[in-house]
Scaffold this motif. Structure first.
Motif, short mmCIF file in Angstrom:
data_model
loop_
_atom_site.label_atom_id
_atom_site.label_comp_id
_atom_site.label_asym_id
_atom_site.label_seq_id
_atom_site.Cartn_x
_atom_site.Cartn_y
_atom_site.Cartn_z
N GLU A 15 0.82 -1.22 0.00
CA GLU A 15 0.00 0.00 0.00
C GLU A 15 0.85 1.27 0.00
O GLU A 15 0.41 2.32 -0.47
N SER A 16 2.07 1.19 0.52
CA SER A 16 2.94 2.36 0.59
C SER A 16 3.35 2.87 -0.79
O SER A 16 3.75 4.02 -0.94
N TYR A 17 3.26 2.00 -1.80
CA TYR A 17 3.68 2.33 -3.16
C TYR A 17 2.50 2.65 -4.07
O TYR A 17 2.67 2.87 -5.25
N ARG A 18 1.30 2.66 -3.49
CA ARG A 18 0.10 2.85 -4.29
C ARG A 18 -0.47 4.25 -4.10
O ARG A 18 -0.14 4.96 -3.18
N GLY A 19 -1.39 4.58 -5.00
CA GLY A 19 -2.08 5.86 -4.89
C GLY A 19 -1.18 7.04 -5.22
O GLY A 19 -0.38 6.99 -6.15
N LEU A 20 -1.28 8.08 -4.42
CA LEU A 20 -0.57 9.33 -4.68
C LEU A 20 0.82 9.38 -4.03
O LEU A 20 1.35 10.46 -3.79
N ALA A 21 1.41 8.24 -3.79
CA ALA A 21 2.72 8.15 -3.13
C ALA A 21 3.82 8.82 -3.96
O ALA A 21 3.74 8.90 -5.18
N TRP A 74 9.32 9.54 -8.56
CA TRP A 74 8.01 9.35 -9.14
C TRP A 74 6.93 9.80 -8.18
O TRP A 74 7.07 9.65 -6.97
N CYS A 75 5.83 10.27 -8.75
CA CYS A 75 4.64 10.53 -7.93
C CYS A 75 3.43 9.92 -8.61
O CYS A 75 3.29 9.98 -9.84
N GLY A 76 2.58 9.31 -7.80
CA GLY A 76 1.34 8.73 -8.31
C GLY A 76 0.34 9.82 -8.63
O GLY A 76 0.27 10.83 -7.94
N GLU A 79 -5.49 7.20 -7.45
CA GLU A 79 -5.59 6.24 -6.36
C GLU A 79 -5.27 4.83 -6.83
O GLU A 79 -4.90 3.97 -6.04
N SER A 80 -5.40 4.57 -8.13
CA SER A 80 -5.13 3.23 -8.67
C SER A 80 -3.67 3.02 -9.08
O SER A 80 -3.30 1.93 -9.50
N THR A 81 -2.83 4.04 -8.95
CA THR A 81 -1.42 3.92 -9.31
C THR A 81 -0.73 2.89 -8.42
O THR A 81 -0.95 2.85 -7.22
N ASP A 82 0.11 2.07 -9.02
CA ASP A 82 0.90 1.09 -8.28
C ASP A 82 2.35 1.18 -8.76
O ASP A 82 2.70 0.68 -9.84
N GLN A 83 3.20 1.85 -7.98
CA GLN A 83 4.57 2.10 -8.42
C GLN A 83 5.41 0.84 -8.48
O GLN A 83 6.31 0.74 -9.31
N ARG A 84 5.16 -0.12 -7.63
CA ARG A 84 5.93 -1.37 -7.69
C ARG A 84 5.66 -2.09 -9.02
O ARG A 84 6.59 -2.59 -9.65
N MET A 87 7.41 -0.06 -11.74
CA MET A 87 8.87 -0.25 -11.73
C MET A 87 9.24 -1.60 -12.31
O MET A 87 10.23 -1.72 -13.04
N LYS A 88 8.47 -2.62 -12.01
CA LYS A 88 8.74 -3.95 -12.57
C LYS A 88 8.70 -3.90 -14.10
O LYS A 88 9.59 -4.44 -14.77
N ALA A 89 7.70 -3.24 -14.65
CA ALA A 89 7.58 -3.12 -16.11
C ALA A 89 8.71 -2.29 -16.71
O ALA A 89 9.29 -2.66 -17.74
N VAL A 90 9.03 -1.18 -16.06
CA VAL A 90 10.09 -0.31 -16.56
C VAL A 90 11.43 -1.03 -16.55
O VAL A 90 12.19 -0.99 -17.52
N ARG A 91 11.73 -1.72 -15.46
CA ARG A 91 13.00 -2.45 -15.38
C ARG A 91 13.09 -3.55 -16.44
O ARG A 91 14.15 -3.76 -17.02
N LYS A 92 11.98 -4.20 -16.71
CA LYS A 92 11.97 -5.24 -17.76
C LYS A 92 12.33 -4.63 -19.11
O LYS A 92 13.18 -5.15 -19.84
N ASP A 93 11.69 -3.50 -19.44
CA ASP A 93 11.97 -2.84 -20.72
C ASP A 93 13.39 -2.30 -20.79
O ASP A 93 14.07 -2.42 -21.82
N TRP A 94 13.85 -1.67 -19.71
CA TRP A 94 15.22 -1.13 -19.71
C TRP A 94 16.26 -2.24 -19.80
O TRP A 94 17.24 -2.13 -20.51
#
Length: 197
Positions: A15-21, A74-76, A79-84, A87-94
């Motif tokens: 939850e710490s990585y979700r929403g407007l974090a 990064w900032c969300g 409320e549906s944003t999930d940074q984890r 990040m998983k998707a971004v790291r895969k592409d990079w």
């Protein structure tokens, strides 16, 4: 492989990585190798990041690519944003891009989820300046020359050429982030301008 390298970094609850974090992410190149960073990779990086920012409803007020690691703030925007997940998707592409030239990121990124007291505008601007001054601390640019480092930038939808630390840049950034949060990154009408019936 060393046992310490196999251990996973401790994370806060999801939850710490979700929403407007707000999260400061740091990713190191495996074995801190250098030689991957050039203007071509910068443009590919911005393309990958732009797609992720829109798909996952995020903004990146600042990024700084260093010879052996990268910083992103990064900032969300919803409320549906999930940074984890983002990040998983971004790291895969990079990593897909990096592997073509013989590099990859370390197994996990480091992160610092900003606490409530760190989410005031002035505190976030301080974090951004800390990130921007990395090249200065490493001697890649002269003292107070950090704003001219070519591998530092910002990725905010609607402002492809916005560079922090220039006149009015923070005002534009805060106004745009506010708009993107209200509209969930253009996914709904702006309630600020909704007509009252």
């Amino acid at each position: 492989m060393d046992t310490r390298q196999k251990q996973r970094l401790k994370r806060l609850d999801p939850e710490s990585y979700r929403g407007l974090a707000w999260v400061h992410w740091t990713m190191a190149i495996e074995d801190r190798r250098t030689g991957w960073l050039d203007p071509r990779f910068l443009y590919k990086f911005r393309e990958v990041l732009a797609h992720a920012m829109f798909r996952y409803q995020l903004a990146c007020p600042i990024f700084c690519l260093m010879p052996d690691h990268a910083h992103l703030l990064w900032c969300g925007l919803s409320e549906s944003t999930d940074q984890r997940l983002a990040m998983k998707a971004v790291r895969k592409d990079w990593n897909s891009c990096l592997k073509r030239i013989g590099f990859q990121f370390q197994r996990q990124p480091y992160d610092h989820v900003l606490r409530e007291s760190e989410c005031e505008c002035s505190a976030i601007e301080d974090v951004a300046e800390y990130i921007a001054r990395n090249p200065e601390r490493k001697g890649l640019v002269p003292v107070n020359g950090f704003a001219g480092y070519i591998y530092t930038g910002c990725l905010i939808p609607g402002y492809p050429n916005l560079r922090l630390f220039e006149s009015d840049s923070w005002e534009i950034l805060w106004r745009t982030i506010s708009f993107l949060k209200r509209t969930e990154c253009f996914r709904r009408n702006d309630p600020k301008y909704a007509q009252k019936t």
